[in-house]
Design an enzyme around this catalytic site. Sequence first.
Site, PDB file in Angstrom:
ATOM      1  CD  GLN A   1      57.455  13.004  12.979  1.00 31.39           C
ATOM      2  OE1 GLN A   1      56.943  14.116  13.080  1.00 31.39           O
ATOM      3  NE2 GLN A   1      58.586  12.804  12.333  1.00 31.39           N
TER       4      GLN A   1
ATOM      5  CG  ASN B   1      64.020  13.454  20.366  1.00 29.11           C
ATOM      6  OD1 ASN B   1      64.050  12.307  19.918  1.00 29.11           O
ATOM      7  ND2 ASN B   1      62.886  14.015  20.747  1.00 29.11           N
TER       8      ASN B   1
ATOM      9  CG  ASP C   1      66.493  10.615  16.558  1.00 26.13           C
ATOM     10  OD1 ASP C   1      65.739  11.410  17.160  1.00 26.13           O
ATOM     11  OD2 ASP C   1      66.080   9.733  15.784  1.00 26.13           O
TER      12      ASP C   1
ATOM     13  CB  ALA D   1      66.551   6.223  17.207  1.00 25.96           C
TER      14      ALA D   1
ATOM     15  NE  ARG E   1      58.647   8.751  13.429  1.00 29.11           N
ATOM     16  CZ  ARG E   1      58.374   8.176  14.613  1.00 29.11           C
ATOM     17  NH1 ARG E   1      57.553   7.126  14.738  1.00 29.11           N
ATOM     18  NH2 ARG E   1      58.928   8.634  15.716  1.00 29.11           N
TER      19      ARG E   1
HETATM   20  O1  MRU Z   1      62.173  11.891  12.175  1.00 29.66           O
HETATM   21  P1  MRU Z   1      61.740  10.799  13.115  1.00 29.66           P
HETATM   22  O2  MRU Z   1      60.264  10.654  13.216  1.00 29.66           O
HETATM   23  O3  MRU Z   1      62.443   9.499  12.821  1.00 29.66           O
HETATM   24  O4  MRU Z   1      62.268  11.301  14.529  1.00 29.66           O
HETATM   25  C1  MRU Z   1      62.066  10.449  15.607  1.00 29.66           C
HETATM   26  C2  MRU Z   1      62.471  11.021  16.908  1.00 29.66           C
HETATM   27  O5  MRU Z   1      63.045  12.092  16.991  1.00 29.66           O
HETATM   28  C3  MRU Z   1      62.238  10.164  18.112  1.00 29.66           C
HETATM   29  O6  MRU Z   1      61.932  10.956  19.215  1.00 29.66           O
HETATM   30  C4  MRU Z   1      63.517   9.360  18.389  1.00 29.66           C
HETATM   31  O7  MRU Z   1      63.908   8.647  17.254  1.00 29.66           O
HETATM   32  C5  MRU Z   1      63.342   8.434  19.524  1.00 29.66           C
HETATM   33  S1  MRU Z   1      62.257   7.107  19.146  1.00 29.66           S
HETATM   34  C6  MRU Z   1      62.171   6.074  20.466  1.00 29.66           C
END
Ligand code: MRU
Length: 343
Positions: free
Chosen positions: A193, A244, A234, A50, A48
Amino acid sequence: MSSVPRTIEWRNSAVVLLDQTLLPTQVATIEITTVSVLVDAIQRLAIRGAPALGVAGALGVVLAMDQCIRESWSPTQLDDAIDAIRNARPTAVNLAWAVDKVRPLVPEGRDVVFAAAQQIAAEDEAANHAMGKLGADWWLNKVGDRPLRLLTHCNTGSLATTAWGTALGVIRELASRGRIEVVFADETRPLLQGARLTAWELDQEGIPYKVLPDGAAAMAIMTGEIDGALIGADRIVANGDSANKIGSLGVALACNAAGIPFMVVAPESTVDRSMKTGKEIHIEFRNDEEVCNFAGVRTTPLDATSYNPAFDVTPARYIAAVVTEKRVYEIANGEDLNTGSAA
Ligand code: MRU
């Protein structure tokens, strides 16, 4: 972090992922050799973040080409498999961006696609370090050259990228300069997370931190516990609106109410200039189970349903600065992502 497996790599004809659903209690990898298992790993958030999703997408195309040969797929089957990877999650633009970048190379052969996928990973690593420096300089110039108390949301570290991280990369850079007093890591409901992954990374680095319930962020911000907040993204669209992890918008609103900076840090691969405003961003909604259960135990009445958007969009007007590897866009001073100049 040398003893910890890499977030994602190619090893022995397989995509090898650090399974982020098991952290921090278990450090285990999954070896993936089929597209359906990769798509499942993406959808259940074993991988996970981005930029990491971008690398998974590009290596996924290699995986699809290998499976195509092994299982004698038709060209249509290969196309469908690549589409399935590209569309596994809709909000983080990096996934589709990386697949679209390597897909035109498929006719040139597997090795060419593989080299392009490796290059995406290498460029992400370089971008991480560049953002770290630009972002750290910005904080020290704007807020003061002293140890800072910064709040972050979700996980934007090496687990979400190939290397050092985006917002967490800025924090790492500040820590390496002795300019972090404490990091407030939002737990990031519903999948934690922040509590599971960001706290684990900060722990490994020896950076002082506190984990807080998402609902405590506004109080910490409004009572002067924090100098500013920084998150990843994202998808950032042309006017600076940024998607995000769900809960980011609340942090931005509280920072604005308190008059402290709210920063977004992401590589250029997360910038989607084809969209003018955040209204165009497709927000992923996830299942009821994530909200109605906690650690596998039902916490709501059995017939409860949920409202479970995985992301929210922070309007550009609440963002002081967007940092990419190229530059700092001073959104608060009227710059946008299209021109980098006054909007
Ligand atoms: O659902 P996720 O865990 O993939 O969401 C991730 C995020 O929102 C992060 O903050 C984003 O991808 C930036 S990662 C450098």
